[in-house]
Write a protein that holds these residues in place. Structure first.
Motif, PDB file in Angstrom:
ATOM      1  N   THR A   1       0.839  -1.208   0.000  1.00 17.11           N
ATOM      2  CA  THR A   1       0.000   0.000   0.000  1.00 17.11           C
ATOM      3  C   THR A   1       0.871   1.254   0.000  1.00 17.11           C
ATOM      4  O   THR A   1       0.590   2.224  -0.721  1.00 17.11           O
TER       5      THR A   1
ATOM      6  N   HIS B   1       1.652   4.792  -2.900  1.00 22.31           N
ATOM      7  CA  HIS B   1       1.525   6.206  -2.538  1.00 22.31           C
ATOM      8  C   HIS B   1       2.878   6.886  -2.419  1.00 22.31           C
ATOM      9  O   HIS B   1       3.187   7.521  -1.411  1.00 22.31           O
TER      10      HIS B   1
ATOM     11  N   ARG C   1       3.479  10.413  -1.125  1.00 23.43           N
ATOM     12  CA  ARG C   1       3.371  10.758   0.296  1.00 23.43           C
ATOM     13  C   ARG C   1       4.362   9.970   1.152  1.00 23.43           C
ATOM     14  O   ARG C   1       4.880  10.470   2.148  1.00 23.43           O
TER      15      ARG C   1
ATOM     16  N   LYS D   1      -2.960  -2.817   5.187  1.00 25.42           N
ATOM     17  CA  LYS D   1      -3.354  -1.811   4.188  1.00 25.42           C
ATOM     18  C   LYS D   1      -4.081  -0.646   4.865  1.00 25.42           C
ATOM     19  O   LYS D   1      -3.773   0.523   4.611  1.00 25.42           O
ATOM     20  N   ALA D   2      -5.015  -0.979   5.744  1.00 28.33           N
ATOM     21  CA  ALA D   2      -5.805   0.056   6.417  1.00 28.33           C
ATOM     22  C   ALA D   2      -4.923   0.959   7.280  1.00 28.33           C
ATOM     23  O   ALA D   2      -5.175   2.162   7.407  1.00 28.33           O
TER      24      ALA D   2
ATOM     25  N   VAL E   1      -1.897   1.940   6.698  1.00 30.44           N
ATOM     26  CA  VAL E   1      -1.278   2.945   5.829  1.00 30.44           C
ATOM     27  C   VAL E   1      -2.319   3.980   5.413  1.00 30.44           C
ATOM     28  O   VAL E   1      -2.045   5.192   5.395  1.00 30.44           O
ATOM     29  N   GLU E   2      -3.503   3.518   5.095  1.00 28.08           N
ATOM     30  CA  GLU E   2      -4.555   4.454   4.690  1.00 28.08           C
ATOM     31  C   GLU E   2      -4.931   5.404   5.831  1.00 28.08           C
ATOM     32  O   GLU E   2      -5.180   6.590   5.609  1.00 28.08           O
ATOM     33  N   MET E   3      -4.932   4.905   7.046  1.00 27.46           N
ATOM     34  CA  MET E   3      -5.206   5.781   8.198  1.00 27.46           C
ATOM     35  C   MET E   3      -4.088   6.820   8.355  1.00 27.46           C
ATOM     36  O   MET E   3      -4.344   7.990   8.637  1.00 27.46           O
TER      37      MET E   3
ATOM     38  N   LEU F   1      -2.238   7.977   5.981  1.00 25.19           N
ATOM     39  CA  LEU F   1      -2.396   8.949   4.893  1.00 25.19           C
ATOM     40  C   LEU F   1      -3.554   9.910   5.172  1.00 25.19           C
ATOM     41  O   LEU F   1      -3.556  11.045   4.695  1.00 25.19           O
ATOM     42  N   ALA F   2      -4.509   9.454   5.953  1.00 22.78           N
ATOM     43  CA  ALA F   2      -5.647  10.305   6.321  1.00 22.78           C
ATOM     44  C   ALA F   2      -5.319  11.192   7.521  1.00 22.78           C
ATOM     45  O   ALA F   2      -6.208  11.846   8.085  1.00 22.78           O
TER      46      ALA F   2
ATOM     47  N   GLU G   1     -11.827   2.118  13.425  1.00 18.46           N
ATOM     48  CA  GLU G   1     -10.640   2.758  13.981  1.00 18.46           C
ATOM     49  C   GLU G   1     -10.734   2.698  15.508  1.00 18.46           C
ATOM     50  O   GLU G   1     -11.731   3.131  16.080  1.00 18.46           O
TER      51      GLU G   1
END
Lengths: 419, 419
Positions: free
Chosen positions: A28, A32, A35, A319-320, A322-324, A326-327, A350
């Protein structure tokens, strides 16, 4: 956009699927590049950060990172090492910041259980308490399934599938032998304080008389007389008795039935060998011929019989995480949320790390039958989807073909640091 | 043509594939209804014959018989019971003839190891010594792989695949943990006198430094000083050490390192628990943190990770046994003959039971390295094809879906017989 590097590390006892979470994080992050620069893995967990022993995962091929999804153990090395408090060991935190700065690290992903969540929580506070901007996300992992908030923990589903499969197979074996030989078989499984793995053994028993006939949970005080009566009744009815026992069962004085006296780095007693203790008791008091097995590391490393559900969740949580990040999140853990039992549906929510660190989730009392020796239907409904599906690794020369990464070190920039 | 019924029974420790041999016998017999009537299975081996406790396999569906190919354990029950000599226990043999006559049995298929071959050999002599016409064919089976003449024994290949897979997985695990925790891992495997299963662990080590690093064979006298030196050197070089140990290793005084004092029906000591003994030694003398596992029945019942080669051979030998019977043979055993190592080719030859009964085949010295702690290339060439191929059982609810037969009894015609 600012590009920062990420730190990822594995902590505590490893599992059959923790590397699937690693693959989730790395793959993931690679998507990106605007970032996240490089993902540096800590060699042996947080120790790799403290000692500036970083692995450059960007030097691993996409194929090898993908192979992590079917490779058990911790590909970058794990550790049993817990950060001390900021108040008493400020130099550890200063060192972490020094290393993070030197390598331009802005994301911290820590993959572990309850003790490791505490380490991650402490790192998450670096922003606030020491002014270093970092986002710390915990990726849950533990075969013990004892983290709070998340419906289940990656690693557990595969151990559950392994122990249920193994005790079913051994149960068939003992049933064949019982006429003239072994009548009682005992399988010792992990789960120091929480009986989730012991409970999973119970899934193997789907019909009357089918083993395991007795489960011994750490949540239930061991009652020798009641246990022996149950073994006797089972052998009299079915000619054999199959028992799943947690390494952590305690007697009425609160002592572990088998205790080596060793303690691990977290101060927990190192256990093992309760199966032979129970076997001896059965022989002395009832005279039955017995066999016993201690699965130990075999159970948590058994990627060859991993749960497909577990592998998918382990990857999804990496994966989540990394997405968190990035958020813009910090001090959180992606957690599995169950939407329905059948059909099994889940998503990812979360969880705040402050509510995760150092909290253990035990078996609810209504998951254990009234006599304390088996699991209830409610427990089956909970456990059953977690072992669903097979996800076999590739084989080469008759054996699972697991990957060993190159694990090349990032050049050091700082002076040595004594742990 | 005369039609006679057949007797089939399973004896000794069961395996992951003995039921595949049963399927081979029953399915092949069903193809020859002009010669073989019903196949009666002995409930619990030869005991079923002596007590006239016969199972009518003709009442089982073709589907369920086919499912035996993927079901571990002994579907009809096994036994540890050896016929005494004809001279001292003539009544046992008279009883067998009485039962065979009453149920019109002309074929005797006995599925077992060395001790069981002795029983089959005794039955084979009924024709000559007591004038009852019977053809007795032994179907080889033993996880110990210690039968003579046959290149390998059904049951062994699957245990071999299981232990090699398991010790590879545990080895990856320990390597991850070694920095701050476990340095030495010990897996105890079966093989009372012959080190074949221990040797199979060695297949997991394909590259330098990859576990298992040390194997302890029952054929090699345990040398404590040499062993400890090897453990120390391994940990110093690789930071961890993985050990496979046979339950049957003996010290320099010829005593089993771990002996419970129990004996089975054949007078063999019942072993178990050498892994904790070795672990304690490592801790006391070298101070390394350890974990140990005892696979016990898990290894021989692990149909979920069976060797495809093993399953095929088990079935083929059951089939060949019936074909030998139809060809008029008596007192023989179908045996695997290896034609080439790579590509692996084999066929089935005929072994006289007189040369099989009570003979044990040990590891040749040139299969063990000079220092006694590992396997040689010659051993790898022998073992490697035996674990080749996967043959997964079907799964239901996340677990292997094994068959339980109806096992309906044939109506008794005779008076009771006291064993």
């Amino acid at each position: 956009m600012t590009v920062k590097n990420a730190f990822y590390a594995q902590s505590g006892g490893v599992t059959a699927v923790i590397n699937a979470s690693a693959a989730g994080v790395i793959e993931t992050a690679r998507l990106h590049g605007d970032r996240i620069g490089k993902v540096y893995a800590g060699r042996n967990g947080i120790i790799g950060a403290l000692t500036e022993d970083l692995i450059d995962t960007s030097l691993e091929s996409a194929e090898d990172i993908a192979r992590l999804k079917h490779t058990p153990s911790g590909a970058f090395g794990s550790c049993r090492y817990k950060l001390k408090s900021l108040e008493t060991h400020r130099e550890q935190y200063e060192r972490l910041i020094e290393v993070f700065k030197a390598h331009d690290i802005g994301y911290f992903f820590y993959n572990g259980g309850g003790d490791s969540a505490d380490t991650c929580y402490k790192v998450a506070q670096l922003s606030e308490k020491m002014g270093y901007p970092i986002q710390a996300i915990h990726v849950p992992k533990t075969v013990d399934n004892d983290l709070p908030i998340t419906d289940c923990c990656p690693g557990f589903g595969s151990v559950a599938k392994y122990v249920a499969t193994s005790i079913r197979e051994a149960g068939y074996d003992v049933a064949s032998m019982a006429k003239t030989s072994t009548k009682v078989f005992i399988l010792e499984v992990m789960g120091r304080h929480a009986g989730w793995i012991t409970a999973a053994c119970g899934l193997a028993s789907e019909a009357a008389g089918e083993g395991p006939h007795i489960l011994l949970f750490p949540e239930v005080e061991f009652d020798e007389a009641a246990f022996l009566a149950k073994v006797k009744a089972t052998v009299e009815q079915y000619d054999h008795c199959v028992i799943g026992v947690s390494e952590g069962i305690k007697n009425q004085q609160g002592q572990f039935l088998s205790e080596t006296g060793l303690k691990d780095a977290f101060g927990h007693a190192q256990l093992g060998g309760v199966a032979p203790t129970i076997a001896q008791l059965v022989k002395d008091k009832l005279g039955y011929k017995y066999h016993w097995a201690v699965a130990d590391y075999l159970q948590r490393a058994a990627r060859h019989i991993a749960s497909k559900t577990d592998v998918e969740q382990a990857y999804a949580l990496g994966k989540a995480a990394v997405e968190m990040a990035l958020a813009g999140k910090n001090s959180v853990m992606p957690a599995i949320r169950r939407l329905s039992d059948a059909p099994y549906q889940w998503d990812i929510a979360e969880a705040p790390l402050s509510q995760v660190a150092n909290v253990e989730k035990f078996m609810p009392r209504d998951f254990i039958t009234e006599d304390g020796f088996h699991i209830t239907e409610a427990c089956r409904r909970y456990l059953s989807p977690l072992i669903a599906g097979e996800d076999y690794p590739p084989f080469r020369n008759g054996l699972p073909d697991y990957v060993r990464l190159k694990n090349l070190a990032v050049a050091r920039k700082l002076a040595e640091f004594k742990l």
